[in-house]
Scaffold this motif. Sequence first.
Motif, PDB file in Angstrom:
ATOM      1  N   ALA A 219      21.832  -1.812 -56.689  1.00  0.00           N
ATOM      2  CA  ALA A 219      21.361  -0.530 -56.182  1.00  0.00           C
ATOM      3  C   ALA A 219      20.238  -0.757 -55.186  1.00  0.00           C
ATOM      4  O   ALA A 219      19.492  -1.736 -55.272  1.00  0.00           O
ATOM      5  CB  ALA A 219      20.866   0.341 -57.333  1.00  0.00           C
ATOM      6  N   ARG A 220      20.087   0.178 -54.275  1.00  0.00           N
ATOM      7  CA  ARG A 220      18.956   0.079 -53.345  1.00  0.00           C
ATOM      8  C   ARG A 220      17.669   0.563 -54.012  1.00  0.00           C
ATOM      9  O   ARG A 220      16.591   0.070 -53.709  1.00  0.00           O
ATOM     10  CB  ARG A 220      19.252   0.882 -52.082  1.00  0.00           C
ATOM     11  N   TYR A 221      17.810   1.515 -54.933  1.00  0.00           N
ATOM     12  CA  TYR A 221      16.644   2.022 -55.645  1.00  0.00           C
ATOM     13  C   TYR A 221      17.012   2.274 -57.105  1.00  0.00           C
ATOM     14  O   TYR A 221      18.156   2.631 -57.424  1.00  0.00           O
ATOM     15  CB  TYR A 221      16.119   3.320 -55.010  1.00  0.00           C
ATOM     16  N   LEU A 222      16.014   2.100 -57.968  1.00  0.00           N
ATOM     17  CA  LEU A 222      16.177   2.329 -59.403  1.00  0.00           C
ATOM     18  C   LEU A 222      15.199   3.400 -59.850  1.00  0.00           C
ATOM     19  O   LEU A 222      13.992   3.319 -59.556  1.00  0.00           O
ATOM     20  CB  LEU A 222      15.908   1.029 -60.178  1.00  0.00           C
ATOM     21  N   ILE A 223      15.709   4.408 -60.547  1.00  0.00           N
ATOM     22  CA  ILE A 223      14.866   5.445 -61.143  1.00  0.00           C
ATOM     23  C   ILE A 223      14.793   5.191 -62.643  1.00  0.00           C
ATOM     24  O   ILE A 223      15.820   5.164 -63.327  1.00  0.00           O
ATOM     25  CB  ILE A 223      15.436   6.859 -60.874  1.00  0.00           C
ATOM     26  N   ALA A 224      13.584   5.008 -63.143  1.00  0.00           N
ATOM     27  CA  ALA A 224      13.369   4.756 -64.572  1.00  0.00           C
ATOM     28  C   ALA A 224      13.145   6.078 -65.277  1.00  0.00           C
ATOM     29  O   ALA A 224      12.059   6.660 -65.213  1.00  0.00           O
ATOM     30  CB  ALA A 224      12.172   3.832 -64.777  1.00  0.00           C
ATOM     31  N   ALA A 225      14.182   6.568 -65.940  1.00  0.00           N
ATOM     32  CA  ALA A 225      14.108   7.780 -66.752  1.00  0.00           C
ATOM     33  C   ALA A 225      14.377   7.405 -68.199  1.00  0.00           C
ATOM     34  O   ALA A 225      15.048   8.132 -68.938  1.00  0.00           O
ATOM     35  CB  ALA A 225      15.118   8.820 -66.258  1.00  0.00           C
ATOM     36  N   ASP A 226      13.830   6.246 -68.591  1.00  0.00           N
ATOM     37  CA  ASP A 226      14.158   5.670 -69.892  1.00  0.00           C
ATOM     38  C   ASP A 226      13.115   5.952 -70.965  1.00  0.00           C
ATOM     39  O   ASP A 226      13.002   5.220 -71.949  1.00  0.00           O
ATOM     40  CB  ASP A 226      14.426   4.172 -69.777  1.00  0.00           C
ATOM     41  N   GLY A 227      12.369   7.028 -70.810  1.00  0.00           N
ATOM     42  CA  GLY A 227      11.571   7.546 -71.912  1.00  0.00           C
ATOM     43  C   GLY A 227      10.197   6.945 -72.077  1.00  0.00           C
ATOM     44  O   GLY A 227       9.756   6.066 -71.333  1.00  0.00           O
ATOM     45  N   ALA A 228       9.506   7.446 -73.113  1.00  0.00           N
ATOM     46  CA  ALA A 228       8.104   7.091 -73.341  1.00  0.00           C
ATOM     47  C   ALA A 228       7.908   5.602 -73.597  1.00  0.00           C
ATOM     48  O   ALA A 228       6.862   5.043 -73.259  1.00  0.00           O
ATOM     49  CB  ALA A 228       7.565   7.908 -74.516  1.00  0.00           C
ATOM     50  N   ARG A 229       8.887   4.957 -74.195  1.00  0.00           N
ATOM     51  CA  ARG A 229       8.791   3.517 -74.468  1.00  0.00           C
ATOM     52  C   ARG A 229       9.522   2.724 -73.387  1.00  0.00           C
ATOM     53  O   ARG A 229      10.119   1.691 -73.662  1.00  0.00           O
ATOM     54  CB  ARG A 229       9.361   3.201 -75.848  1.00  0.00           C
ATOM     55  N   SER A 230       9.468   3.189 -72.185  1.00  0.00           N
ATOM     56  CA  SER A 230      10.216   2.639 -71.056  1.00  0.00           C
ATOM     57  C   SER A 230      10.162   1.113 -70.973  1.00  0.00           C
ATOM     58  O   SER A 230       9.107   0.522 -70.734  1.00  0.00           O
ATOM     59  CB  SER A 230       9.672   3.235 -69.759  1.00  0.00           C
ATOM     60  N   GLY A 231      11.310   0.493 -71.162  1.00  0.00           N
ATOM     61  CA  GLY A 231      11.380  -0.946 -70.982  1.00  0.00           C
ATOM     62  C   GLY A 231      11.206  -1.342 -69.524  1.00  0.00           C
ATOM     63  O   GLY A 231      10.709  -2.434 -69.229  1.00  0.00           O
ATOM     64  N   ILE A 232      11.608  -0.467 -68.620  1.00  0.00           N
ATOM     65  CA  ILE A 232      11.450  -0.759 -67.197  1.00  0.00           C
ATOM     66  C   ILE A 232       9.976  -0.770 -66.829  1.00  0.00           C
ATOM     67  O   ILE A 232       9.506  -1.672 -66.134  1.00  0.00           O
ATOM     68  CB  ILE A 232      12.224   0.272 -66.357  1.00  0.00           C
ATOM     69  N   ARG A 233       9.228   0.222 -67.300  1.00  0.00           N
ATOM     70  CA  ARG A 233       7.786   0.252 -67.024  1.00  0.00           C
ATOM     71  C   ARG A 233       7.113  -1.001 -67.573  1.00  0.00           C
ATOM     72  O   ARG A 233       6.267  -1.619 -66.905  1.00  0.00           O
ATOM     73  CB  ARG A 233       7.155   1.500 -67.637  1.00  0.00           C
ATOM     74  N   GLU A 234       7.475  -1.389 -68.773  1.00  0.00           N
ATOM     75  CA  GLU A 234       6.866  -2.567 -69.379  1.00  0.00           C
ATOM     76  C   GLU A 234       7.232  -3.832 -68.611  1.00  0.00           C
ATOM     77  O   GLU A 234       6.394  -4.723 -68.416  1.00  0.00           O
ATOM     78  CB  GLU A 234       7.298  -2.667 -70.841  1.00  0.00           C
ATOM     79  N   ALA A 235       8.488  -3.922 -68.163  1.00  0.00           N
ATOM     80  CA  ALA A 235       8.909  -5.102 -67.410  1.00  0.00           C
ATOM     81  C   ALA A 235       8.148  -5.218 -66.091  1.00  0.00           C
ATOM     82  O   ALA A 235       7.890  -6.325 -65.599  1.00  0.00           O
ATOM     83  CB  ALA A 235      10.409  -5.044 -67.147  1.00  0.00           C
ATOM     84  N   LEU A 236       7.779  -4.086 -65.519  1.00  0.00           N
ATOM     85  CA  LEU A 236       7.021  -4.077 -64.270  1.00  0.00           C
ATOM     86  C   LEU A 236       5.532  -4.329 -64.486  1.00  0.00           C
ATOM     87  O   LEU A 236       4.778  -4.498 -63.536  1.00  0.00           O
ATOM     88  CB  LEU A 236       7.206  -2.735 -63.555  1.00  0.00           C
ATOM     89  N   GLY A 237       5.105  -4.322 -65.758  1.00  0.00           N
ATOM     90  CA  GLY A 237       3.693  -4.537 -66.063  1.00  0.00           C
ATOM     91  C   GLY A 237       2.804  -3.365 -65.698  1.00  0.00           C
ATOM     92  O   GLY A 237       1.594  -3.548 -65.476  1.00  0.00           O
ATOM     93  N   ILE A 238       3.361  -2.175 -65.638  1.00  0.00           N
ATOM     94  CA  ILE A 238       2.582  -0.992 -65.284  1.00  0.00           C
ATOM     95  C   ILE A 238       1.841  -0.494 -66.519  1.00  0.00           C
ATOM     96  O   ILE A 238       2.453  -0.185 -67.543  1.00  0.00           O
ATOM     97  CB  ILE A 238       3.480   0.118 -64.707  1.00  0.00           C
ATOM     98  N   THR A 239       0.537  -0.418 -66.426  1.00  0.00           N
ATOM     99  CA  THR A 239      -0.288   0.046 -67.536  1.00  0.00           C
ATOM    100  C   THR A 239      -0.395   1.568 -67.509  1.00  0.00           C
ATOM    101  O   THR A 239      -0.007   2.233 -66.546  1.00  0.00           O
ATOM    102  CB  THR A 239      -1.689  -0.571 -67.447  1.00  0.00           C
ATOM    103  N   ARG A 240      -0.958   2.124 -68.583  1.00  0.00           N
ATOM    104  CA  ARG A 240      -1.156   3.569 -68.682  1.00  0.00           C
ATOM    105  C   ARG A 240      -2.590   3.869 -69.066  1.00  0.00           C
ATOM    106  O   ARG A 240      -3.248   3.077 -69.744  1.00  0.00           O
ATOM    107  CB  ARG A 240      -0.202   4.180 -69.719  1.00  0.00           C
TER     108      ARG A 240
END
Length: 464
Positions: A160-181
């Motif tokens: 894909a050219r772009y990925l939208i992470a709509a994978d919820g509060a425990r987002s594995g995508i967010r964690e894989a990117l190392g994005i903190t909250r």
Amino acid sequence: MSGQRTPVLIAGGGLVGLTAALVLRHHDVDVTLLERRSTTSPQPKARRFHVRSMEVFRELGLAGLVHEAAKDLAGHDHMATGRTLAEAEQLPLWQPSGDGPEVEVSPEPPCLIAQDVLEPVLRKAAVEAGARVRFDTEMLGFDEDADGVTAKLHGEEIRARYLIAADGARSGIREALGITRSGRGAVGEPSVNVYFHADLADVVRGREFNLCRLTHPDAGGALASVDGRRRWVFMAAGGETDRDWPAVLRTALGVPVPDLEILSVLGWQAEMLVADRYSAGRVHLVGDAAHVMPPFAASGANTGIADVHNLGWKLAAVLRGEAAPGLLDSYDAERRPAGWFVADESTRRADTFLTGEEDPTLAHPYVLAAGGFQYRAGALVPDGSTEPTIDFAPAGRVGTRIPHRWLDDARTRSTLDLAGPEWTVTEFDGDRLLLRPDHVVAWRGSSAQGAEAVRARLLAGVSS
């Protein structure tokens, strides 16, 4: 491995992911959605969709379908309170205060509809719109490079050219990117939701409600109406999931309920956390992956719908070659402050609901419900307006959604219908307004030529 290609891949097929697919198809973008579950949500979850969300569904041509699916809860807009359900009294509807002229806020009324009823409507609509919707399909991981994202599935890959992470509060995508909250973290006590069936139609007749606060000392909590008759959710403070729930419920209800059937008991903890970045390269966070907040008036769900409405037109413009990739930087610049604002408001409103005390520093409810939050930076040209976000003053300010006005005597066309999926220039109170595809005022000035020059500049990624 096979190598399917798609311009946009959405990870997550809940409410926000499905809406993202619909928004992208509305902009003629090919999209693939993956959801690891076999079905849409079996739980009622969010139930109140405010006017701004319904305006998004209106643009997508779905408002009528959503209202029809919501007919069981028509007329259940009130709050109620009492020692038990049998003793509860319906409270009057909230009305805006002030001495100014009455203003019709939106072409669409708010809607009470349980998420487990709404999601199948959206899934069917997304498929009919041409989205590739794949349930029972889990994304195991992804790799990103300068040209796109490669998603890894069982036995195949999707490019894909772009990925939208709509994978919820425990987002594995967010964690894989190392994005903190950041945020307050856990809010209040742990809670328990008890989803149950019982025919209470006769008990509540004439006192119908959306939410009822119950104050019995042995069974305090709140009762949410899911369909107004048989489906209910009882929310109790404390994390004890192993209480004698049939006994607790009969105490809270104050009636025998011989047909009581408990469907699920779920412990949960309210949190207020917002991602420190909404975008990383070609990946964009939406919905609960970007922000979690107490479930006051379904604020998280409504904010997620606003996220994808904002992101969708920008991705479409970039994919068409109409806009530079820099336009996508405005997604974080606009939606992250908005997400923080709503998360904070939702947290404080949940506090006032529990205590019954007023908080004069809270924003006017329409700021949340009708697009009154003002973007201060992003794909827009600030006009110098400094009205505080706490007030609701629909005046066509840059960075806010255009105020609703009917355009015909039959009251079928609104100013909001002027924009989406395209840009438009319109006149409002003597000025020219440049409206983005998401109904937001991007510029205010005196000439159509000036508006077109601003549009070209914003699409080139030259944001404020």
